[in-house]
Write a protein that holds these residues in place. Structure first.
Motif, PDB file in Angstrom:
ATOM      1  N   MET A   8      34.257  38.135  21.606  1.00  0.00           N
ATOM      2  CA  MET A   8      34.880  37.544  22.791  1.00  0.00           C
ATOM      3  C   MET A   8      34.172  36.246  23.185  1.00  0.00           C
ATOM      4  O   MET A   8      34.818  35.211  23.422  1.00  0.00           O
ATOM      5  CB  MET A   8      34.819  38.555  23.941  1.00  0.00           C
ATOM      6  CG  MET A   8      35.366  38.062  25.263  1.00  0.00           C
ATOM      7  SD  MET A   8      35.460  39.412  26.481  1.00  0.00           S
ATOM      8  CE  MET A   8      33.748  39.808  26.742  1.00  0.00           C
ATOM      9  N   CYS A  11      34.795  33.374  20.616  1.00  0.00           N
ATOM     10  CA  CYS A  11      36.185  32.895  20.686  1.00  0.00           C
ATOM     11  C   CYS A  11      36.410  31.966  21.874  1.00  0.00           C
ATOM     12  O   CYS A  11      36.977  30.873  21.738  1.00  0.00           O
ATOM     13  CB  CYS A  11      37.151  34.082  20.760  1.00  0.00           C
ATOM     14  SG  CYS A  11      37.334  34.961  19.211  1.00  0.00           S
ATOM     15  N   VAL A  47      31.052  33.187  29.454  1.00  0.00           N
ATOM     16  CA  VAL A  47      32.419  33.409  28.958  1.00  0.00           C
ATOM     17  C   VAL A  47      33.432  33.006  30.028  1.00  0.00           C
ATOM     18  O   VAL A  47      34.417  32.314  29.747  1.00  0.00           O
ATOM     19  CB  VAL A  47      32.617  34.886  28.530  1.00  0.00           C
ATOM     20  CG1 VAL A  47      34.089  35.173  28.248  1.00  0.00           C
ATOM     21  CG2 VAL A  47      31.770  35.213  27.309  1.00  0.00           C
ATOM     22  N   GLY A  53      40.001  36.609  21.566  1.00  0.00           N
ATOM     23  CA  GLY A  53      39.119  36.814  22.714  1.00  0.00           C
ATOM     24  C   GLY A  53      39.759  37.710  23.756  1.00  0.00           C
ATOM     25  O   GLY A  53      39.115  38.594  24.330  1.00  0.00           O
ATOM     26  N   ALA A  62      39.688  41.331  22.535  1.00  0.00           N
ATOM     27  CA  ALA A  62      38.348  41.913  22.689  1.00  0.00           C
ATOM     28  C   ALA A  62      38.057  42.232  24.158  1.00  0.00           C
ATOM     29  O   ALA A  62      37.515  43.299  24.485  1.00  0.00           O
ATOM     30  CB  ALA A  62      37.291  40.956  22.140  1.00  0.00           C
ATOM     31  N   ALA A  63      38.441  41.311  25.060  1.00  0.00           N
ATOM     32  CA  ALA A  63      38.215  41.524  26.497  1.00  0.00           C
ATOM     33  C   ALA A  63      38.997  42.736  27.001  1.00  0.00           C
ATOM     34  O   ALA A  63      38.484  43.547  27.783  1.00  0.00           O
ATOM     35  CB  ALA A  63      38.623  40.273  27.273  1.00  0.00           C
TER      36      ALA A  63
END
Length: 402
Positions: A158, A161, A240, A281, A284-285
């Motif tokens: 994440m 990305c 992030v 991303g 994954a989040a």
């Protein structure tokens, strides 16, 4: 090299906390902030990171020193049965019902990521069920150590990305520094600031962290590792969030309804590559938050009711199964749990300042913490955070009522 590997091994429960707050909701809010206000609100993310690090450090310190969950300590220290009953009810209501409602958003965010990665796939109607099954398998068969490793990989994917997406947009470094160091409130930005802080300082993460640290660390001598783990993990999560905001500032989008809109908006300017990085991303989040929300609900219930079987207790498993089921159910039947989510927002608005005050009180009690109580500086910062969470809670309740 050996030193870096040793430091990497010290990463623990903090990475699950970071994964919990950087979910589809956070991505959507950071996207909105970037689209409407550019880099101007980066400072709000930094403030929320500081508040989160301070509160999570207190919660994790309580977990290591007492070797019990946060709700256990609250029950033990609140002697008035009416007050105790009210607080425990609010905690259970906000976190169990709230996480069940938010779980639909977590799985929905991961679904959007899959849809962007595999466009026009015949499997699209089955994505929520597939992701729910993946979360179920990880929670059913996974131990704490297994989940920790899975989350390190997912948070790593994440982070890479979203950072790649931010770099692709070729942002202005000077404007980023200005947005980070000079607090500004552009017209109409107050609710965005509240949302940015509210999506980072999450009440259920305090319970999750206090319960998880005792799975990894048993000794007072481990407190330095706990602090390092908390600061680094929350810092990564904040980076992030900032990368998402920076990316959104450059994306040619105006109407944002979900975290998936930015993935679509990046393609005209930066090509398919940016879209795929954004989608991966987002996937994954969504997956990380879809696992931590049910897990946190189970730890809270376990702590409130005094279950002693840990993650393998049947009752513990039943709670996360119910939360996960409702998340998949809402999505699979296209039910919009807006009323439930609004209830969760109100409950969390009440819960955050209450828990922050209880946390500050407990971490200063000699009978609970002994010599590991807060310092003067920690208390001064803690009082400031309590005042801010009170303001945040009132604003979130007014927003929902309005």
């Amino acid at each position: 090299m050996t030193k870096h590997l040793f430091m990497f091994k010290k990463i623990g429960p903090g990475i699950l906390v970071a994964a919990a707050f950087v979910g589809p909701g956070t991505i959507t809010i950071c996207t909105l902030a970037g689209v409407h206000f550019g880099y101007a609100l980066i400072w709000a993310i930094l403030v929320s990171m500081l508040a989160t690090i301070l509160l999570q450090e207190m919660a994790s310190r309580i977990g290591v020193v007492t070797q019990t969950g946060l709700a256990d300590i609250i029950k033990r220290e609140l002697h008035n049965p009416w007050v105790k009953g009210f607080v425990i009810t609010i905690i259970l209501g906000a976190i169990l019902v709230g996480n069940a409602a938010y779980e639909a958003g977590n799985i929905g965010g991961a679904t959007l990521g899959l849809e962007q990665l595999f466009q026009s796939s015949q499997l699209e109607p089955f994505y929520p069920s597939m992701l729910g099954a993946l979360a179920f398998l990880l929670l059913w068969f996974g131990t704490y150590k297994t989940l920790e490793k899975v989350f390190m990989v997912l948070v790593g994917v994440m982070g890479v990305c979203f950072l790649v997406c931010a770099i692709i947009t070729k942002p202005s470094v000077m404007e980023i520094v200005k947005g980070a160091l000079i607090p500004r409130l552009p017209e109409g930005s107050l609710l965005s600031v509240i949302a940015l802080v509210g999506t980072t300082v999450v009440p259920y993460n305090l319970f999750l962290h206090a319960s998880l640290v005792k799975e990894k660390w048993k000794s007072h001598s481990d407190l330095k590792k706990v602090r390092w783990d908390t600061a680094i993990s929350i810092g990564v999560g904040g980076l992030v969030s900032i990368a998402i905001l920076i990316t959104a500032s450059a994306a040619p989008i105006e109407d944002v309804t979900s975290a998936g809109d930015m993935a679509k908006g990046l393609e005209p300017l930066f090509g398919k590559g940016a879209t795929y990085f954004m989608a991966l991303g987002l996937l994954a989040a969504g997956v990380t938050s879809a696992i931590t929300a049910p897990l946190a609900a189970s730890f809270v219930a376990s702590s409130c009711f005094g279950w002693e079987g840990g993650m393998q207790d049947k009752r513990f498993k039943l709670v996360w199964i119910i939360v996960l089921f409702f998340g998949v159910f809402f999505l699979s039947f296209d039910i919009k749990p807006i009323e439930v989510i609004q209830f969760a927002q109100v409950a969390n608005g009440i819960l955050l300042p209450v828990i922050a005050m209880l946390l500050l009180w407990m971490v200063n009690k000699k009978s609970v913490m002994g010599k590991f109580r807060n310092s003067f500086v920690q208390n001064a910062l803690g009082i400031a955070i309590v005042a801010f969470t009170l303001f945040l809670g009132i604003k979130s309740i007014i927003k929902v009522i309005g």
